[in-house]
Write an enzyme that holds these catalytic residues in place. Structure first.
Site, PDB file in Angstrom:
ATOM      1  N   TYR A  71      -8.207   8.709 -17.004  1.00 40.87           N
ATOM      2  CA  TYR A  71      -9.044   9.469 -16.092  1.00 40.87           C
ATOM      3  C   TYR A  71      -9.194  10.914 -16.552  1.00 40.87           C
ATOM      4  O   TYR A  71      -8.221  11.541 -16.994  1.00 40.87           O
ATOM      5  CB  TYR A  71      -8.450   9.470 -14.686  1.00 40.87           C
ATOM      6  CG  TYR A  71      -8.233   8.097 -14.089  1.00 40.87           C
ATOM      7  CD1 TYR A  71      -8.912   6.985 -14.569  1.00 40.87           C
ATOM      8  CD2 TYR A  71      -7.351   7.913 -13.033  1.00 40.87           C
ATOM      9  CE1 TYR A  71      -8.719   5.732 -14.026  1.00 40.87           C
ATOM     10  CE2 TYR A  71      -7.159   6.660 -12.470  1.00 40.87           C
ATOM     11  CZ  TYR A  71      -7.838   5.567 -12.978  1.00 40.87           C
ATOM     12  OH  TYR A  71      -7.642   4.332 -12.431  1.00 40.87           O
ATOM     13  N   GLU A 131       0.302   7.908  11.689  1.00 40.03           N
ATOM     14  CA  GLU A 131      -1.078   7.469  11.917  1.00 40.03           C
ATOM     15  C   GLU A 131      -1.900   8.426  12.770  1.00 40.03           C
ATOM     16  O   GLU A 131      -3.129   8.274  12.861  1.00 40.03           O
ATOM     17  CB  GLU A 131      -1.066   6.074  12.533  1.00 40.03           C
ATOM     18  CG  GLU A 131      -0.540   5.019  11.565  1.00 40.03           C
ATOM     19  CD  GLU A 131      -0.354   3.649  12.200  1.00 40.03           C
ATOM     20  OE1 GLU A 131      -0.496   2.643  11.488  1.00 40.03           O
ATOM     21  OE2 GLU A 131      -0.052   3.591  13.423  1.00 40.03           O
ATOM     22  N   ASP A 163      -4.776   1.939   2.054  1.00 34.44           N
ATOM     23  CA  ASP A 163      -5.115   1.252   3.300  1.00 34.44           C
ATOM     24  C   ASP A 163      -5.654   2.229   4.333  1.00 34.44           C
ATOM     25  O   ASP A 163      -6.607   1.930   5.067  1.00 34.44           O
ATOM     26  CB  ASP A 163      -3.898   0.508   3.848  1.00 34.44           C
ATOM     27  CG  ASP A 163      -2.667   1.396   3.996  1.00 34.44           C
ATOM     28  OD1 ASP A 163      -2.525   2.383   3.243  1.00 34.44           O
ATOM     29  OD2 ASP A 163      -1.817   1.103   4.860  1.00 34.44           O
ATOM     30  N   HIS A 168       0.862  -1.183   0.000  1.00 37.28           N
ATOM     31  CA  HIS A 168       0.000   0.000   0.000  1.00 37.28           C
ATOM     32  C   HIS A 168       0.898   1.234   0.000  1.00 37.28           C
ATOM     33  O   HIS A 168       0.988   1.970   0.986  1.00 37.28           O
ATOM     34  CB  HIS A 168      -0.945  -0.009   1.202  1.00 37.28           C
ATOM     35  CG  HIS A 168      -2.227  -0.724   0.929  1.00 37.28           C
ATOM     36  ND1 HIS A 168      -3.162  -0.241   0.030  1.00 37.28           N
ATOM     37  CD2 HIS A 168      -2.722  -1.893   1.392  1.00 37.28           C
ATOM     38  CE1 HIS A 168      -4.187  -1.071  -0.022  1.00 37.28           C
ATOM     39  NE2 HIS A 168      -3.941  -2.086   0.781  1.00 37.28           N
TER      40      HIS A 168
END
Length: 430
Positions: free
Chosen positions: A332, A408, A135, A130
């Site tokens: 895209y 995090e 994630d 990832h």
């Protein structure tokens, strides 16, 4: 679509105490779920899956949404999951999106939950990581689902949670991603009024970056086949050298952005990343293959550049007696943040992120298939900083790097951001 009030005015008729109570609940529930969000993130990070193969991740998401009492649809665009949270009122439906796929990158970080997964990509065995932070996107949106489900009796509208596969591109020969989710009815029964999404990025931890209007580039694949006439390298006049012609085409393509388009209008990029031709040093080959990418920020410029690329390549080849076959595969589209929606939600961003933690970003030449969703309804796409405070974001490992690292502590900011955006939009448009 309903008129988008600027929130500082639109919320004036809602009792201040009720607002503060609801915001307080969102913050409290985000605090309560933080450890679980981090655990989900680490679980998903240690078990990454490539595009259209996100089976384990999808199962984890679906089980969680069902545990919250949501209506859940699975196997949308192969592995996509959609959860629907019905609120107490009949106000607007807000969509929130997270992408789930990982990349064929061998992880080189030293975190204890680093990926050891191996898989096959384009016929080769590869590591899977990832490395773009999807994630974290999944874990944060699972956290948002938990938070908003706890205040469902106070929601004036409803929420559609879209967990999307294959943002990094479907495997060769397959469809996937946001475009296929829309084809398979992701925005039906019921249709959302707006969609919000965010992406982690090397920026100061917890900082939110936004840009109204065109934010991320469109991306198109460029293929050019130059055909000459094979001859001995000692007598180049005996044939037509496609290698020299290809070299001239590369240089000619660079003049499109620098000399043919207004420099003050919009940026654009034409990059040739592959040139293949020849098998021996003294043989001029019959043909050369070139591959590249085209990136723009306005649909009209996108169309214009495609025409100029064809004309430039074909004309340069013809001038040397060669031919050039140009093929452009549209990828895209431009990711556009609805200007009115962006302005309306700025007070929310400032309230959630805090003083000095909201930044207007420059345009980004990367591409995102969130663009398909934002072409259907008004959308707002943000970037969330995840670089630790003691590191310089300019030198931090970028997305797609084997050393990509996430602080995090940013995840709770992401949970609060998406939760508050959904609530504030509903309150302002009920």
């Amino acid at each position: 679509m309903r008129y988008l009030w600027i929130l500082s005015f639109a919320l004036v008729n809602i009792p201040v105490q009720a607002q503060h109570t609801l915001y307080g609940l969102l913050d409290r529930y985000a605090d309560d779920i933080e450890d679980e969000v981090i655990e989900w993130r680490r679980n998903i990070h240690a078990n990454p899956e490539l595009s259209n193969r996100e089976f384990r991740t999808a199962a984890l998401v679906a089980e969680h949404l069902r545990s919250l009492g949501m209506d859940v649809r699975t196997e949308v665009a192969h592995t996509g999951v959609i959860g629907f949270l019905r609120g107490a009122g009949d106000g607007p439906v807000v969509a929130l999106r997270a992408d789930m796929d990982a990349l064929p990158v061998t992880e080189l970080t030293d975190v204890p939950f680093a990926s050891k997964v191996r898989s096959t990509y384009l016929g080769q065995e590869v590591g899977v990581m990832h490395a773009c932070g999807h994630d974290t996107h999944v874990a944060m949106l699972m956290g948002v689902a938990t938070v908003l489900s706890q205040v469902r009796d106070q929601l004036p509208g409803s929420v559609k949670f879209i967990f999307q596969p294959a943002e990094e591109g479907a495997p060769e020969g397959e469809e996937g991603g946001a475009e296929l989710m829309l084809k398979e009815g992701a925005f039906l029964n019921p249709a959302p009024e707006v969609i919000f999404g965010l992406h982690v990025w090397p920026e100061r931890v917890g900082r939110l970056s936004y840009r109204a209007g065109s934010f991320m580039a469109s991306v198109d694949e460029l293929y050019i086949k130059v055909r000459g006439r094979q001859t001995h390298g000692a007598v180049p006049w005996g044939g037509v050298d496609p290698i020299v012609v290809a070299s001239q085409i590369v240089l000619g393509l660079q003049t499109i952005a620098s000399r043919q388009l207004p420099a003050t209008a919009t940026p654009s990029i034409i990059t040739v990343g592959i040139i293949r031709g020849g098998v021996r040093n003294n043989i001029i080959p019959d043909e050369v293959e070139m591959r590249g990418t085209i990136r723009t920020f306005l649909p009209a410029v996108r169309t214009d550049i495609e025409q100029r690329v064809r004309r430039t390549a074909e004309s340069i080849a013809a001038a040397s007696g060669a031919t050039a076959e140009v093929r452009i595969i549209n990828g895209y589209p431009v990711t556009v943040n609805d200007v009115a929606l962006t302005e309306a939600m700025l007070p929310t961003l400032h309230r959630v992120a805090g003083e000095g933690q909201v930044k207007q970003a420059d345009r980004i030449t990367g591409a995102e298939d969130f663009s398909y969703f934002a072409n259907e309804v008004s959308g707002l796409f943000l970037f969330l900083g995840i670089t630790p405070a003691d590191q310089d974001p300019a030198t931090a490992a970028p997305n797609h790097s084997p050393y990509f690292y996430v602080d995090e502590s940013a995840l709770k900011v992401g949970v609060r951001t998406l939760s508050n955006l959904a609530i504030d939009y509903m309150l302002a448009n009920q």
